[in-house]
Design a protein around this motif. Structure first.
Motif, PDB file in Angstrom:
ATOM      1  N   ASP A   1     -30.283 -52.984 119.566  1.00 39.42           N
ATOM      2  CA  ASP A   1     -29.708 -51.703 119.988  1.00 39.42           C
ATOM      3  C   ASP A   1     -30.246 -51.279 121.350  1.00 39.42           C
ATOM      4  OD1 ASP A   1     -27.874 -51.117 117.952  1.00 39.42           O
ATOM      5  OD2 ASP A   1     -29.461 -50.382 116.631  1.00 39.42           O
TER       6      ASP A   1
ATOM      7  N   ALA B   1     -28.580 -53.504 123.962  1.00 41.06           N
ATOM      8  CA  ALA B   1     -27.190 -53.096 124.162  1.00 41.06           C
ATOM      9  C   ALA B   1     -27.108 -51.803 124.967  1.00 41.06           C
ATOM     10  CB  ALA B   1     -26.500 -52.925 122.819  1.00 41.06           C
TER      11      ALA B   1
ATOM     12  N   SER C   1     -18.639 -51.793 127.746  1.00 40.10           N
ATOM     13  CA  SER C   1     -19.264 -51.679 126.428  1.00 40.10           C
ATOM     14  C   SER C   1     -20.216 -52.840 126.212  1.00 40.10           C
ATOM     15  CB  SER C   1     -18.205 -51.657 125.319  1.00 40.10           C
ATOM     16  OG  SER C   1     -17.510 -52.886 125.280  1.00 40.10           O
TER      17      SER C   1
ATOM     18  N   VAL D   1     -22.190 -54.370 122.661  1.00 39.78           N
ATOM     19  CA  VAL D   1     -22.346 -54.169 121.219  1.00 39.78           C
ATOM     20  C   VAL D   1     -23.085 -55.358 120.620  1.00 39.78           C
ATOM     21  CG1 VAL D   1     -20.268 -52.760 121.088  1.00 39.78           C
ATOM     22  CG2 VAL D   1     -20.111 -55.217 120.716  1.00 39.78           C
TER      23      VAL D   1
ATOM     24  N   VAL E   1     -23.940 -58.158 117.741  1.00 38.06           N
ATOM     25  CA  VAL E   1     -23.120 -58.893 116.786  1.00 38.06           C
ATOM     26  C   VAL E   1     -23.984 -59.891 116.027  1.00 38.06           C
ATOM     27  CG1 VAL E   1     -21.034 -58.696 118.190  1.00 38.06           C
ATOM     28  CG2 VAL E   1     -22.497 -60.698 118.442  1.00 38.06           C
TER      29      VAL E   1
ATOM     30  N   MET F   1     -19.472 -57.104 113.211  1.00 34.32           N
ATOM     31  CA  MET F   1     -19.435 -56.016 114.177  1.00 34.32           C
ATOM     32  C   MET F   1     -19.203 -54.702 113.453  1.00 34.32           C
ATOM     33  SD  MET F   1     -17.093 -57.668 117.257  1.00 34.32           S
ATOM     34  CE  MET F   1     -17.491 -56.354 118.390  1.00 34.32           C
ATOM     35  N   ARG F   2     -19.642 -53.624 114.068  1.00 30.73           N
ATOM     36  CA  ARG F   2     -19.385 -52.300 113.523  1.00 30.73           C
ATOM     37  C   ARG F   2     -17.899 -51.962 113.684  1.00 30.73           C
ATOM     38  NH1 ARG F   2     -24.460 -51.253 116.583  1.00 30.73           N
ATOM     39  NH2 ARG F   2     -26.156 -51.184 115.039  1.00 30.73           N
TER      40      ARG F   2
ATOM     41  N   ASP G   1     -16.680 -50.834 117.073  1.00 26.58           N
ATOM     42  CA  ASP G   1     -16.713 -51.907 118.071  1.00 26.58           C
ATOM     43  C   ASP G   1     -15.518 -52.849 117.905  1.00 26.58           C
ATOM     44  OD1 ASP G   1     -19.090 -50.817 118.947  1.00 26.58           O
ATOM     45  OD2 ASP G   1     -20.329 -52.130 117.695  1.00 26.58           O
TER      46      ASP G   1
ATOM     47  N   ALA H   1     -12.397 -51.397 119.308  1.00 24.75           N
ATOM     48  CA  ALA H   1     -12.372 -51.318 120.771  1.00 24.75           C
ATOM     49  C   ALA H   1     -11.969 -52.640 121.418  1.00 24.75           C
ATOM     50  CB  ALA H   1     -13.743 -50.887 121.291  1.00 24.75           C
TER      51      ALA H   1
ATOM     52  N   HIS I   1     -22.471 -58.607 122.744  1.00 27.33           N
ATOM     53  CA  HIS I   1     -21.203 -58.865 123.417  1.00 27.33           C
ATOM     54  C   HIS I   1     -20.933 -57.765 124.438  1.00 27.33           C
ATOM     55  CE1 HIS I   1     -19.320 -61.707 120.158  1.00 27.33           C
ATOM     56  NE2 HIS I   1     -20.399 -62.208 120.738  1.00 27.33           N
TER      57      HIS I   1
END
Length: 422
Positions: free
Chosen positions: A88, A91, A102, A104, A106, A127-128, A131, A134, A233
């Motif tokens: 986090d 990112a 962005s 994110v 993974v 992935m969330r 995300d 998007a 990513h």
């Protein structure tokens, strides 16, 4: 540059009937040849541009532009892990770099998917939900079934995966990973079933037939990645300008990481496309040259048939330059009109390629296009102004050049010799 009477004489020669010594048939052959050659050149350039655009668009629309990976860390037991513990934080730092849209975290893995007695190897990306929504090609796919709103309750799979397994939205798919639960007797495979909540088609065969998206937290548990991620990513504003953004992203990601871009992953294919483009342009340029040579043969015949007229015009006081311009107008006008017709046909082909292709496919009985070979779901065409300009410039320049020789021959004709036997 051209006087009115010169254009009048040239027009009279071009439309003259065979009984008057004209070569209207050769004029039409030259015109049709140039039009077809220019049409073929523009159509090929449009399909070439469409291939590259669709190929790149599906890559950058369904894949990360840049992947931030870890060099790895040696564990106390001597093993090597390439996961990111502070994913986090990495990112968030990368997201502040120049040009980044962005970043994110993974979790990724290769597993076996099974359903309805069928099996398929798939690539799982954890992935969330926000995300996944998007990702351009996932949020707005060519075709979709189900909804990403239910993503937290199951998995999203490509249309090719769904077709291979014979499943649809609401069915359950079992994922089998060889790197499962560690026991006293070794590692046992991990098997878990998930409901399919979303089926997407991005238009690229190798993605649609292998891609599965899973909630990030569930992927961490399934792949034994608790508290870590495999990569970050990154999406940038301009995917074609990766080299400009890479230094800043590398600095933001930290010393123990490195970057893998979409150009690194697909560079060989892009270079092959570029080489094929150059070769096709050269080959079709030769085709245009052959078509324009018809102008030369037609003008040579015209000069021979109009020898008496040239002699009379010269004795009336017309200069060599005037004769040259008259016959140059004859050849150049064929090139200009033929090029114009070819441009119109080529542009119409690029604009209406879908109904044209559907008609060809129907006449052939289907199966003309195989996405597993060409990697995209339909024949693309993209009309670029630069391609049209290059085709027009090539055709006109060749038409003008090949016209000069017979026009100079007519201009240098001796009026005495031309009228000696009249």
């Amino acid at each position: 540059m051209f006087k009115r009477y010169e254009m009048m004489i040239a027009w009279r020669y071009l439309r003259a009937r065979r009984s008057e010594g004209g070569i209207s048939v050769m004029t039409w052959i030259s015109l049709v040849g140039i039009a077809l050659a220019v049409f073929a050149l523009i159509a090929t350039l449009a399909v070439r541009s469409g291939f590259r655009y669709e190929f790149v668009d599906t890559i950058v629309g369904a894949n990360p532009h840049i992947t931030v990976l870890s060099y790895g860390e040696v564990l106390p037991n001597g093993g090597l892990t390439r996961t990111l513990a502070e994913y986090d934080a990495v990112a968030a730092a990368v997201a502040q770099a120049e040009g980044v849209e962005s970043a994110v975290p993974v979790v990724t893995g290769q597993v076996m998917a099974t359903a309805q007695g069928r099996n398929a190897g798939v690539q799982v990306i954890g992935m969330r939900q926000a995300d996944v929504a998007a990702i351009p090609r996932i949020a707005q796919p060519e075709e979709a079934r189900g909804s990403l709103d239910d993503y937290a309750e199951g998995i999203a799979i490509g249309s090719g995966v769904a077709r291979s397994l014979g499943v649809d939205v609401g069915d359950r798919v079992r994922l089998i990973s060889p790197d499962g639960v560690k026991t006293a007797f070794g590692t046992s495979p991990r098997i878990k079933a998930y409901p399919v909540v979303f089926v997407f088609q991005v238009g690229r065969y190798d993605i649609d037939s292998t891609r599965v998206y899973m909630p990030f937290a569930e992927a961490q548990t399934y792949f034994n990645r608790t508290g870590v991620a495999d990569a970050v990513h990154v999406a940038v504003d301009d995917p074609e300008a990766i080299s400009r953004y890479a230094p800043g992203i590398t600095l933001a990601a930290g010393e123990d990481t490195y970057l893998w871009t979409w150009q690194d992953a697909s560079g060989a294919f892009l270079r092959a496309l570029q080489m094929e483009d150059n070769i096709m342009f050269v080959i079709l340029s030769i085709l245009v040259l052959i078509a324009t040579l018809n102008i030369t043969s037609g003008l040579v015949m015209l000069v021979k048939n109009k020898g008496r007229d040239i002699g009379i015009l010269r004795t009336m006081g017309l200069s060599e330059g005037t004769i040259l311009r008259v016959f140059f107008l004859c050849g150049a006008s064929i090139g200009v009109v033929g090029t114009g017709i070819g441009v119109i046909l080529g542009c119409l082909f690029a604009i209406y390629i879908d109904p044209i292709f559907n008609a060809v496919n129907a006449l052939a009985g289907g199966g003309v296009w195989d996405p597993s070979i060409r990697y995209i779901s339909a024949l693309p065409a993209r009309l670029e102004l630069s391609d049209v300009i290059s085709a027009v410039a090539l055709s006109l320049s060749l038409s003008f050049v090949v016209t000069i020789f017979p026009a100079r021959r007519a201009a240098r004709m001796n009026p005495v010799e031309a009228l000696r036997y009249e």
